[in-house]
Design a protein around this motif. Sequence first.
Motif, mmCIF file in Angstrom:
data_model
loop_
_atom_site.group_PDB
_atom_site.id
_atom_site.type_symbol
_atom_site.label_atom_id
_atom_site.label_comp_id
_atom_site.label_asym_id
_atom_site.label_seq_id
_atom_site.Cartn_x
_atom_site.Cartn_y
_atom_site.Cartn_z
ATOM 1 N N VAL A 47 0.839 -1.202 0.000
ATOM 2 C CA VAL A 47 0.000 0.000 0.000
ATOM 3 C C VAL A 47 0.876 1.255 0.000
ATOM 4 O O VAL A 47 0.615 2.213 -0.748
ATOM 5 N N ILE A 48 1.928 1.272 0.819
ATOM 6 C CA ILE A 48 2.827 2.428 0.842
ATOM 7 C C ILE A 48 3.465 2.634 -0.521
ATOM 8 O O ILE A 48 3.545 3.757 -1.033
ATOM 9 N N GLU A 49 3.896 1.551 -1.131
ATOM 10 C CA GLU A 49 4.559 1.667 -2.437
ATOM 11 C C GLU A 49 3.614 2.253 -3.487
ATOM 12 O O GLU A 49 3.995 3.145 -4.263
ATOM 13 N N LEU A 67 -13.261 -1.653 0.626
ATOM 14 C CA LEU A 67 -14.467 -1.935 -0.154
ATOM 15 C C LEU A 67 -14.374 -3.341 -0.721
ATOM 16 O O LEU A 67 -13.785 -3.570 -1.772
ATOM 17 N N MET A 68 -14.942 -4.294 0.004
ATOM 18 C CA MET A 68 -14.897 -5.684 -0.439
ATOM 19 C C MET A 68 -15.857 -6.503 0.406
ATOM 20 O O MET A 68 -16.374 -6.029 1.426
ATOM 21 N N ASN A 69 -16.081 -7.727 -0.025
ATOM 22 C CA ASN A 69 -16.941 -8.635 0.723
ATOM 23 C C ASN A 69 -16.167 -9.244 1.888
ATOM 24 O O ASN A 69 -14.934 -9.159 1.935
ATOM 25 N N LEU A 120 -8.957 0.200 -0.699
ATOM 26 C CA LEU A 120 -8.481 -1.169 -0.868
ATOM 27 C C LEU A 120 -9.644 -2.034 -1.322
ATOM 28 O O LEU A 120 -10.725 -2.010 -0.715
ATOM 29 N N ILE A 121 -9.440 -2.796 -2.394
ATOM 30 C CA ILE A 121 -10.469 -3.679 -2.929
ATOM 31 C C ILE A 121 -9.878 -5.065 -3.122
ATOM 32 O O ILE A 121 -8.668 -5.263 -3.014
ATOM 33 N N VAL A 145 -5.940 -5.826 -3.171
ATOM 34 C CA VAL A 145 -5.151 -6.538 -2.162
ATOM 35 C C VAL A 145 -5.625 -7.987 -2.025
ATOM 36 O O VAL A 145 -5.507 -8.578 -0.945
ATOM 37 N N THR A 146 -6.134 -8.547 -3.119
ATOM 38 C CA THR A 146 -6.588 -9.940 -3.068
ATOM 39 C C THR A 146 -5.493 -10.846 -2.512
ATOM 40 O O THR A 146 -5.751 -11.747 -1.712
ATOM 41 N N GLU A 147 -4.255 -10.598 -2.909
ATOM 42 C CA GLU A 147 -3.096 -11.294 -2.356
ATOM 43 C C GLU A 147 -2.116 -10.272 -1.815
ATOM 44 O O GLU A 147 -2.019 -9.161 -2.332
ATOM 45 N N PRO A 148 -1.377 -10.609 -0.749
ATOM 46 C CA PRO A 148 -0.424 -9.651 -0.174
ATOM 47 C C PRO A 148 0.766 -9.422 -1.086
ATOM 48 O O PRO A 148 1.033 -10.194 -2.018
#
Length: 580
Positions: A47-49, A67-69, A120-121, A145-148
Motif C-alpha cells: 500500500v505504501i509503495e 471496499l470488499m466482501n 483497498l479492494i 489486495v486480493t493477495e499480499p
Amino acid sequence: MTHLWQIFTAAANAKHSRALHLPMQEGQPAFPLTELLVRAERTAADVIEQTSARNGSERAPRRLGVLMNNGEPWVRSALAAFRLDAAIVPLPLPVGFVGAEAYTAHLARIAQSAELDAILIDDSLGPAIARRVAGSLADTAFINVTEPGETERTSELPAIAEAEAHSTLAVIQYTSGSTSAPKGVTLTHANVAAGLTAVTDGLGFTDEDCFGVWIPMFHDMGLFTVLSSLARGNSVCLWRPRDFVRRPLVWLDNFAKSPATVMAAPNFCYDLLTAAVRQDPPADLDLSKWRVACNGAEPVQRRTVEAFQETFAPYGFRAATMEPVYGMAEATLIVSASDLSNPSRSLSVHRDRLQSGDEVQPLPDGADNARPVVSCGKPAPGLSLRISTADGDGTAPGSGHAGAGRVGEVQLSGPAVTGGYLNLPADQQPFTADGWLRTGDLGFVHDGELYLVGRVKDMITVRGQNFYAEDVEEIVRTVLAAEQPGSGALRSAAIPWTAEAAAGGEVERMVVLWETALDRQEAARLARVAGDQVKHQLGLDEVSVVPVPTAAIPHTTSGKVQRHGALGLYRSLADDTTKG
C-alpha cells in the motif's frame, strides 16, 4: 497497551491463539493469526509503495477505505492499516441502495468527507461494480489486495507510535443513515482497544469461544465482533452475508458444525431462521454448543425471542443462549448486554406512558395498551450509562437526569466512546454540556437493566400523545404474518410524515411501507386490515399502510430500515400518484 497492532501481535503470541476460519469458502481455508499479521505487513508495504508512486511522496497514508466482501483480505486490510497508523474507513457494498447512482454518490460523499488516500479492494467486488465506483472516484487510488505484496519490503515500514494511540484515529465508521445522513464516527486506537475488550469481557469469553460472523464487516457489528475475538487470541468463523441470506438453513447447519460458539445478529435474522425452520424442519441439527446468540442492531422484539427459543429448543438451543444487547458505532459497538446465566427478561408497560420524563407503568401481559419491551441488560464493562429527561444538554451533572423507571434519552460515557463525528463543528457534535454522548435513543432502567422504547425522532405526536414507529411496525408485521402464514419475514417501515390538513395547517401521520409480492387488489385489502388494527390497538387514526414491491424499502447492511430513504420512496410514490 492501546495500539491495535501491538494488541494483535500480543494475541498472536498467546498460548491459546487461534485462527480466522472461512467455513463456506472453497477449501474451507483457515489463517492463524500469526500468518495473518505477516500477510498484513506485506500488504501494508504494498500500500505504501502504490500510494507513494501515485502521490510522488513516501508519506504513509492516513486514511484507507476498505471496499470488499467478507473474507481474509478484509481482515488483512484492517490489520495492515493499523500497522501503518492509518485509519480504516469501511465502505458499504451496493446492497440496500436504490440504484447505482445513489450508491456511487454515497461513496463519493464518504471519500470526500474522509479524505481517503486510497481504497483497498479485492476480486470479490466484481469488475462491473469496481469500474463504476472507480469511474465516479477518479481522484482516488484503488489498490487490489486480493493477495499480499512481496515480503522483502516490510523492513521499510514505519515504527509503531504507541505514545500517540490515544489520539491517532484507527477507524472512521460512517453511520448507515437509518434516520439521517451518514456521519463519520471517529474512533482512536484507545477507543477501539477499550471497545474490543468490553465485547469479549461483557460476553464472558473463554479461551474456547469463537465468534461466528456473517454480518458485513463494513458494519460496526461485523467489524468489531471479528476484531474483538482475534484481539483476545480467539478464533473467528467468517461468512459472507449472502451465505446466510440466500440459504439460511444451509448456513445454520454450517454454523452448527463450525467452531463458532457466539454469534451477533439483528432481530430480523432470528425471525428469518425461525420462519425457515418452521417451513422446512431440519432432520439433523445440533445447536447444543451455541453459547451466546446476541440480538441487537435494531429493536429486539419479545415475540422474536420467544418464537426462536421455542422453535430451536428441540435442537439443543438453550433459552439463556438468546442475549438481547444494545450497541452502536459511537461506543465501539457494545453498550449493554443481558445476563448470560438466565433467560432474557421483558416487561409489559403502558404504551402511553413512554414520553421523556414519564414514569413507566407496568401492566399485565396482554392488557389493553400493554407494550412488551425486552431488557438489553446492564452496561458493558468500562461504560457508564444514564437516562436524561432534559430538553437539550442539561447544565450540570445530574441536571434533568431520570431515576429508575423513568423514560429519557440514553446517554453514555467511557473509554470506548467516540470523541465525535468527523469534521462537524462543536455545536453539531452529539455531546451534553458535561461531556456525555447523546444517543438519541429513549429508554428507562428497571432493576438495574436498560429497556429501550424508541428513538427521540422516530415518533409522531397526535392530540398530545406520542406514537412510536416501532409500535406501528410491530402491529403491521403481526397482522400481516397472521394473514399470510408461511410468508416469511418481509420488511416494513413506519415513517413519520407531516401532511397538509384539509382545514389548513399541518397534521402528523404515520406512513407504513410494506413489501409484498401479492397482486394489487389483495395487497390493498391486507393494507386496510393492518391499518384498521393500528387504529384499534393504538387509537391512531392518522396512519396509512402502503404496499410496495419486495426489496423496495431502503435498509442498512444490518437490516435496519433507512427511514430517511423510506421517506424519499414514499414521496416518490405520492408524486407518481398525483401525476397519475
